[in-house]
Design a protein around this motif. Sequence first.
Motif, PDB file in Angstrom:
ATOM      1  N   HIS A   1       0.867  -1.189   0.000  1.00  0.00           N
ATOM      2  CA  HIS A   1       0.000   0.000   0.000  1.00  0.00           C
ATOM      3  C   HIS A   1       0.893   1.224   0.000  1.00  0.00           C
ATOM      4  O   HIS A   1       1.696   1.392   0.909  1.00  0.00           O
ATOM      5  N   LEU A   2       0.765   2.027  -1.029  1.00  0.00           N
ATOM      6  CA  LEU A   2       1.557   3.254  -1.108  1.00  0.00           C
ATOM      7  C   LEU A   2       0.588   4.431  -1.034  1.00  0.00           C
ATOM      8  O   LEU A   2      -0.242   4.611  -1.925  1.00  0.00           O
ATOM      9  N   ASN A   3       0.663   5.169   0.062  1.00  0.00           N
ATOM     10  CA  ASN A   3      -0.251   6.308   0.234  1.00  0.00           C
ATOM     11  C   ASN A   3       0.362   7.585  -0.317  1.00  0.00           C
ATOM     12  O   ASN A   3       1.535   7.859  -0.120  1.00  0.00           O
ATOM     13  N   CYS A   4      -0.487   8.355  -0.995  1.00  0.00           N
ATOM     14  CA  CYS A   4      -0.046   9.655  -1.507  1.00  0.00           C
ATOM     15  C   CYS A   4      -1.236  10.600  -1.441  1.00  0.00           C
ATOM     16  O   CYS A   4      -2.293  10.321  -2.018  1.00  0.00           O
ATOM     17  N   THR A   5      -1.071  11.676  -0.725  1.00  0.00           N
ATOM     18  CA  THR A   5      -2.150  12.661  -0.599  1.00  0.00           C
ATOM     19  C   THR A   5      -1.616  14.029  -1.006  1.00  0.00           C
ATOM     20  O   THR A   5      -0.504  14.389  -0.634  1.00  0.00           O
ATOM     21  N   LEU A   6      -2.436  14.759  -1.795  1.00  0.00           N
ATOM     22  CA  LEU A   6      -2.033  16.105  -2.190  1.00  0.00           C
ATOM     23  C   LEU A   6      -2.784  17.095  -1.312  1.00  0.00           C
ATOM     24  O   LEU A   6      -3.993  16.977  -1.112  1.00  0.00           O
ATOM     25  N   THR A   7      -2.064  18.067  -0.783  1.00  0.00           N
ATOM     26  CA  THR A   7      -2.722  19.138  -0.016  1.00  0.00           C
ATOM     27  C   THR A   7      -2.285  20.466  -0.614  1.00  0.00           C
ATOM     28  O   THR A   7      -1.214  20.555  -1.213  1.00  0.00           O
ATOM     29  N   GLY A   8      -3.131  21.488  -0.442  1.00  0.00           N
ATOM     30  CA  GLY A   8      -2.817  22.807  -0.964  1.00  0.00           C
ATOM     31  C   GLY A   8      -3.211  22.925  -2.422  1.00  0.00           C
ATOM     32  O   GLY A   8      -3.772  21.998  -3.002  1.00  0.00           O
ATOM     33  N   PHE A   9      -2.911  24.080  -2.968  1.00  0.00           N
ATOM     34  CA  PHE A   9      -3.296  24.349  -4.344  1.00  0.00           C
ATOM     35  C   PHE A   9      -2.149  24.157  -5.293  1.00  0.00           C
ATOM     36  O   PHE A   9      -1.012  24.472  -4.984  1.00  0.00           O
ATOM     37  N   GLY A  10      -2.521  23.677  -6.484  1.00  0.00           N
ATOM     38  CA  GLY A  10      -1.472  23.516  -7.493  1.00  0.00           C
ATOM     39  C   GLY A  10      -2.058  23.634  -8.868  1.00  0.00           C
ATOM     40  O   GLY A  10      -3.284  23.674  -9.032  1.00  0.00           O
ATOM     41  N   PRO A  11      -1.211  23.731  -9.838  1.00  0.00           N
ATOM     42  CA  PRO A  11      -1.688  23.840 -11.213  1.00  0.00           C
ATOM     43  C   PRO A  11      -2.268  22.519 -11.701  1.00  0.00           C
ATOM     44  O   PRO A  11      -2.011  21.487 -11.097  1.00  0.00           O
ATOM     45  N   PRO A  12      -3.064  22.555 -12.748  1.00  0.00           N
ATOM     46  CA  PRO A  12      -3.551  21.288 -13.296  1.00  0.00           C
ATOM     47  C   PRO A  12      -2.390  20.453 -13.841  1.00  0.00           C
ATOM     48  O   PRO A  12      -1.359  21.001 -14.223  1.00  0.00           O
ATOM     49  N   GLY A  13      -2.599  19.173 -13.838  1.00  0.00           N
ATOM     50  CA  GLY A  13      -1.521  18.278 -14.328  1.00  0.00           C
ATOM     51  C   GLY A  13      -1.680  16.907 -13.708  1.00  0.00           C
ATOM     52  O   GLY A  13      -2.397  16.745 -12.707  1.00  0.00           O
ATOM     53  N   SER A  14      -1.025  15.950 -14.276  1.00  0.00           N
ATOM     54  CA  SER A  14      -1.201  14.576 -13.811  1.00  0.00           C
ATOM     55  C   SER A  14      -0.369  14.250 -12.571  1.00  0.00           C
ATOM     56  O   SER A  14       0.532  15.003 -12.208  1.00  0.00           O
ATOM     57  N   VAL A  15      -0.705  13.110 -11.967  1.00  0.00           N
ATOM     58  CA  VAL A  15       0.048  12.606 -10.815  1.00  0.00           C
ATOM     59  C   VAL A  15       0.490  11.194 -11.190  1.00  0.00           C
ATOM     60  O   VAL A  15      -0.291  10.403 -11.705  1.00  0.00           O
ATOM     61  N   ARG A  16       1.749  10.919 -10.964  1.00  0.00           N
ATOM     62  CA  ARG A  16       2.271   9.584 -11.281  1.00  0.00           C
ATOM     63  C   ARG A  16       3.097   9.051 -10.132  1.00  0.00           C
ATOM     64  O   ARG A  16       3.616   9.824  -9.326  1.00  0.00           O
ATOM     65  N   TRP A  17       3.227   7.730 -10.155  1.00  0.00           N
ATOM     66  CA  TRP A  17       4.113   7.064  -9.200  1.00  0.00           C
ATOM     67  C   TRP A  17       5.308   6.528  -9.971  1.00  0.00           C
ATOM     68  O   TRP A  17       5.147   5.911 -11.027  1.00  0.00           O
ATOM     69  N   TYR A  18       6.468   6.766  -9.396  1.00  0.00           N
ATOM     70  CA  TYR A  18       7.697   6.248  -9.998  1.00  0.00           C
ATOM     71  C   TYR A  18       8.478   5.462  -8.966  1.00  0.00           C
ATOM     72  O   TYR A  18       8.425   5.777  -7.776  1.00  0.00           O
ATOM     73  N   LYS A  19       9.206   4.517  -9.460  1.00  0.00           N
ATOM     74  CA  LYS A  19      10.149   3.811  -8.572  1.00  0.00           C
ATOM     75  C   LYS A  19      11.530   4.372  -8.885  1.00  0.00           C
ATOM     76  O   LYS A  19      11.920   4.446 -10.046  1.00  0.00           O
ATOM     77  N   GLY A  20      12.216   4.803  -7.873  1.00  0.00           N
ATOM     78  CA  GLY A  20      13.534   5.392  -8.076  1.00  0.00           C
ATOM     79  C   GLY A  20      13.412   6.875  -8.322  1.00  0.00           C
ATOM     80  O   GLY A  20      12.389   7.355  -8.810  1.00  0.00           O
ATOM     81  N   SER A  21      14.446   7.624  -7.974  1.00  0.00           N
ATOM     82  CA  SER A  21      14.375   9.076  -8.067  1.00  0.00           C
ATOM     83  C   SER A  21      14.716   9.604  -9.450  1.00  0.00           C
ATOM     84  O   SER A  21      14.477  10.763  -9.737  1.00  0.00           O
ATOM     85  N   ASP A  22      15.247   8.746 -10.316  1.00  0.00           N
ATOM     86  CA  ASP A  22      15.686   9.264 -11.619  1.00  0.00           C
ATOM     87  C   ASP A  22      14.579   9.323 -12.679  1.00  0.00           C
ATOM     88  O   ASP A  22      14.758   9.974 -13.695  1.00  0.00           O
ATOM     89  N   ARG A  23      13.443   8.635 -12.409  1.00  0.00           N
ATOM     90  CA  ARG A  23      12.293   8.626 -13.349  1.00  0.00           C
ATOM     91  C   ARG A  23      12.695   8.208 -14.763  1.00  0.00           C
ATOM     92  O   ARG A  23      12.244   8.765 -15.741  1.00  0.00           O
ATOM     93  N   VAL A  24      13.595   7.268 -14.831  1.00  0.00           N
ATOM     94  CA  VAL A  24      14.050   6.790 -16.133  1.00  0.00           C
ATOM     95  C   VAL A  24      13.051   5.763 -16.659  1.00  0.00           C
ATOM     96  O   VAL A  24      12.663   5.783 -17.817  1.00  0.00           O
ATOM     97  N   GLN A  25      12.651   4.873 -15.760  1.00  0.00           N
ATOM     98  CA  GLN A  25      11.722   3.830 -16.171  1.00  0.00           C
ATOM     99  C   GLN A  25      10.294   4.373 -16.268  1.00  0.00           C
ATOM    100  O   GLN A  25       9.997   5.440 -15.745  1.00  0.00           O
TER     101      GLN A  25
END
Length: 412
Positions: free
Chosen positions: A50-74
Motif C-alpha cells: 500500500h503506497l499512500n499519496c495525498t495532495l494538499t494545498g493548491f497547485g496547477p492542473p496536471g497529472s500525478v504519477r508514481w515512480y520507482k527510483g528518483s531518476d524517473r528513467v523507467q
Amino acid sequence: MPPSSLSSELPLSFSLLLLLLLQILGARAQELTVLQTRGPLKLTEGETLHLNCTLTGFGPPGSVRWYKGSDRVQAPVYNDKTPPPPRVERVVPLSDTDYSIRIRSILPEDAGTYYCVKYKAGSPEREYKVGKGTEVLVTATPSQPSIGGPPSRVDLGTSVTFNCTSDGFFPRDITVTWLKDGRTIRASQTFTLPPGKSTSYQVVSTVEVSLTEKDVKSELTCKIHHNTLNRPLEQSFKLGDALRVTPKISMEPSHLVNALVNQLVTITCSAKGFYPNNTSLVWWENGSETGPGAPEPVTQEWDGTFSLKSTLEVNATEPRNHSVFTCYAVHNSLTSNHVYLILKVFREGKVDNFSPNKGQGLFSKPELWIIFVLNKTSVFLFLSIVLWRKMSRQGESRKQESPIMLQSTHQK
Ligand SMILES: *[C@@H]1O[C@H](CO)[C@@H](O)[C@H](O)[C@H]1NC(C)=O
Ligand SMILES: *[C@@H]1O[C@H](CO)[C@@H](O)[C@H](O)[C@H]1NC(C)=O
Ligand SMILES: *[C@@H]1O[C@H](CO)[C@@H](O)[C@H](O)[C@H]1NC(C)=O
C-alpha cells in the motif's frame, strides 16, 4: 499583495472582513504538498504493497504519477492518465487528492523507493512537486538450492567440482556450508551475485571433492543459512551419481584349461566392484562373439558396487584345441577390460593336468568311463592312473611334451 496596502482606501469593517477572507484563502492557497507514507515498508514476497499519496494545498492542473527510483528513467508504476498495469490499482479511483495505490503480489524486484510526483500540465509538461519517497523492502522467498556436478560420470581419483546455487535472497548476507556424509568440508569459493546493490541476491558456492571407491554411497550436502530462514535450506547429491567404477574382471579357471576330448568345460567370468549397474559380459571364441553366456543376476555389495557373473559351457571338441575364450566387460557402453583363457584338448592318454572344472567328462574310452562313474573316489584313482602312465611313458622328456602354460592374461 499585502492586505495593509488596501486598508487605507477602504472602510475599517470592510478591510477587516477582507483580511479575514484573505487569511482563509491564504491558508487554502498554500503551496501544494505531496504527502507520502514514511518508510521503510517491510513486506514479504507475495504480499500487497500500500503506497499512500495525498495532495494538499493548491497547485496547477496536471497529472500525478508514481515512480520507482528518483531518476524517473523507467516507465511510471502508475499514471493517472493511463490504465494501470495489471498488479496496480488506485485505492480511491477518481479522487483528486488521494493518489494512493496498491501493488498486489509483490516481488523482490519491486523493492526500492517509490515517489509520488505531481506534474504541471503544458508543453512540455513539467515536474511540479515530489513526495519524500517511500522506501519498500521485500523479503524474498529463496529458491530450493540445486547442486550441479560433473557433466558426465568420472573415474575414481578424479577431483570434481560441485556447485550449489540458490537465489531470491535479501538482504545480501548468505552463508553456505558443505557436508560430506555429515562432516563439514571446506568450500572452495562462495559468491553472492550480483556484486553491486540489488533487491534479490543469488548465491553460488563451489566445493572440490576427490572421488574414491568409498564414495559410491557417499552424500554431499549443501546448506544455505540466511536470517530470513527459520532453518537452513538443504540440498543433497549422491556422489555415486557422479562416479564410474570399472569392473575388475577374472576367469575361473584362469589362463589355461586342459580338457579331454568331448569333455564339457564350464568357464566362469566375474566382473566385480563396478558402478553403476550397467555392465554386461560378452563371450568371444577366437575371433567371433558367441554371446552373453549364462549371466547370473547382478548383485550389490555392501559398499554399493555391483558384481556380475556369467558362465560359458564349452564342449572340448578336437577342433577347439588351442581355442581362445575371451570374456569382455562392457561397461557404460564401452568395452572396459577383458580376460581370456586357452583351451587345450587332449586325448585321454595325454592329460597331465586335469582341469578343476566341475563339468563332467565324456570319455571316449569305455573303460575310463566306467572307472569314472563307479564312485567319487574313482576320480582320484583315475588321476593316479593317468599320472602314473604319463610318468612311466615319458620319463625325462616329460617336460618338453607337456602343454606349454600360458602366462597371465589379465589385461586392462
Ligand atoms: C494509508 O492510508 C490509509 C487510509 O488513509 C491508512 O489506513 C493506511 O494505514 C495508510 N498506509 C500506510 C502504509 O501508511
Ligand atoms: C541391475 O540392472 C538390471 C538391468 O538394468 C536390473 O534388472 C537389475 O535389477 C539391477 N540389479 C541391481 C542389484 O540393482
Ligand atoms: C592339442 O594340441 C596339443 C599340442 O599343443 C597336442 O599335444 C594335442 O594332441 C592336441 N589335441 C588333440 C585332440 O589333437
